[in-house]
Design a protein around this motif. Sequence first.
Motif, PDB file in Angstrom:
ATOM      1  N   LEU A 254       0.811  -1.214   0.000  1.00 55.81           N
ATOM      2  CA  LEU A 254       0.000   0.000   0.000  1.00 55.81           C
ATOM      3  C   LEU A 254       0.846   1.266   0.000  1.00 55.81           C
ATOM      4  CD1 LEU A 254      -2.674  -1.098   2.619  1.00 55.81           C
ATOM      5  CD2 LEU A 254      -3.133  -0.598   0.224  1.00 55.81           C
ATOM      6  N   GLY A 255       2.091   1.155   0.446  1.00 55.75           N
ATOM      7  CA  GLY A 255       2.933   2.339   0.549  1.00 55.75           C
ATOM      8  C   GLY A 255       3.451   2.805  -0.796  1.00 55.75           C
ATOM      9  N   ILE A 256       3.606   4.124  -0.942  1.00 54.37           N
ATOM     10  CA  ILE A 256       4.191   4.734  -2.136  1.00 54.37           C
ATOM     11  C   ILE A 256       5.460   5.441  -1.679  1.00 54.37           C
ATOM     12  CG2 ILE A 256       3.868   6.364  -4.028  1.00 54.37           C
ATOM     13  CD1 ILE A 256       0.844   5.934  -3.709  1.00 54.37           C
ATOM     14  N   SER A 257       6.617   4.910  -2.061  1.00 55.50           N
ATOM     15  CA  SER A 257       7.878   5.411  -1.521  1.00 55.50           C
ATOM     16  C   SER A 257       8.405   6.624  -2.263  1.00 55.50           C
ATOM     17  CB  SER A 257       8.933   4.303  -1.552  1.00 55.50           C
ATOM     18  OG  SER A 257       9.341   4.040  -2.881  1.00 55.50           O
ATOM     19  N   GLY A 258       8.106   6.723  -3.554  1.00 57.97           N
ATOM     20  CA  GLY A 258       8.682   7.802  -4.339  1.00 57.97           C
ATOM     21  C   GLY A 258      10.161   7.609  -4.611  1.00 57.97           C
ATOM     22  N   ALA A 259      10.686   6.396  -4.337  1.00 59.38           N
ATOM     23  CA  ALA A 259      12.119   6.146  -4.491  1.00 59.38           C
ATOM     24  C   ALA A 259      12.556   6.253  -5.944  1.00 59.38           C
ATOM     25  CB  ALA A 259      12.473   4.768  -3.942  1.00 59.38           C
ATOM     26  N   GLY A 260      11.726   5.749  -6.858  1.00 64.59           N
ATOM     27  CA  GLY A 260      12.046   5.872  -8.274  1.00 64.59           C
ATOM     28  C   GLY A 260      13.087   4.901  -8.783  1.00 64.59           C
ATOM     29  N   THR A 261      13.686   4.096  -7.902  1.00 68.09           N
ATOM     30  CA  THR A 261      14.684   3.112  -8.316  1.00 68.09           C
ATOM     31  C   THR A 261      14.327   1.757  -7.724  1.00 68.09           C
ATOM     32  OG1 THR A 261      16.061   3.686  -6.396  1.00 68.09           O
ATOM     33  CG2 THR A 261      16.546   4.793  -8.482  1.00 68.09           C
ATOM     34  N   PRO A 262      14.720   0.648  -8.370  1.00 66.07           N
ATOM     35  CA  PRO A 262      14.385  -0.677  -7.855  1.00 66.07           C
ATOM     36  C   PRO A 262      14.936  -0.879  -6.446  1.00 66.07           C
ATOM     37  CG  PRO A 262      15.195  -0.818 -10.098  1.00 66.07           C
ATOM     38  CD  PRO A 262      15.450   0.587  -9.650  1.00 66.07           C
TER      39      PRO A 262
END
Length: 340
Positions: A254-262
């Motif tokens: 459910l979380g959206i990290s916004g990390a943008g990388t694997p």
Amino acid sequence: MRGFVVESPGRYGLAELPEPAPGPGELLVAPAAVGVCGSDLELLDGRRPSEYVRYPVIPGHEWAGHVVACGPGVDGIEPGMPLVAEGVRACGRCPRCAEGRNNVCSAEYAETGFTLPGALADRLVVPARLAHPLSTQRPIATAALIEPAACVATGLLEVGIPRAGSRVAVVGDGPLGLLAIVLLRLTSPRELLLVGSRPQRIGYATRLGATATVRRDEVAGLNEFDVVVECTNSPAGAAVALGLARRAGTVVLLGISGAGTPAVDPDVITLGNLRVQGIFAATRAAWRWLVELYGAGLFDPSPLITHRFELGRVDEAFAVLGDRDAGALKVVVEPNGGEG
């Protein structure tokens, strides 16, 4: 009317605005309670992805209120009724909507409080087709938490509600993770573990129904859970969730990290024969389920509300929410004194 307007990142405040009028098929609502969350802070400082926001905007996607007036063509809803309403403005015609996945409608993204005026105002207009009337026997203020809980419910309905006696874990001790505990305890799990990182928040979990708690850095050797629900908004949290699942287990992200990388090792999924389900927003079926549970008194999120503010103090509400030392769990703004 008063409304809290975010003109652009870093430019926001309470403003005097014209009161809206309901058009055909619409409702004019007086918000009684509005939950504020991390995604609202993203609106304020510009961290929300551009495709999921339209400035200027009035935030407020978690809310409950009372009907003030009905536009032409509205049936079955009358002034004075308490209700909540779905935030995602789905088209109802695309293939995803036809599947019942209106949360991922193929049309251009539109959602109350992000691209359309939200509930941090004295009045709000919403389509009647998205409304869910509430029981008058239940408190209106805590009904604002139906929206985030419906996101958890969407994940459970997508993968299948855990069978009684299952081993279940929740990763994340924020409001969404604790709401997951409140909801999952209703499935009669054999074990219900909360994995967290803040001692004060972890302490809430057992009062809400968790059978055990553990810090995130103490999960080594725990890997026997049938269902794991991740609510951390961090890549590390997703990795922990995958590691907790038994072989052929299920993980809901459910979380959206916004990390943008694997950040996840795909071999963990493959070798573990895991089912991994991502969830965005909430389906209509989940909303209906939560409204029914709330009306029956089975879903009670009231212990999570730690702070309440009137609309004139909305700046304080956001400050408390953004202060890690303030002890806030769920912050609620009451635009109409909690009554609407």
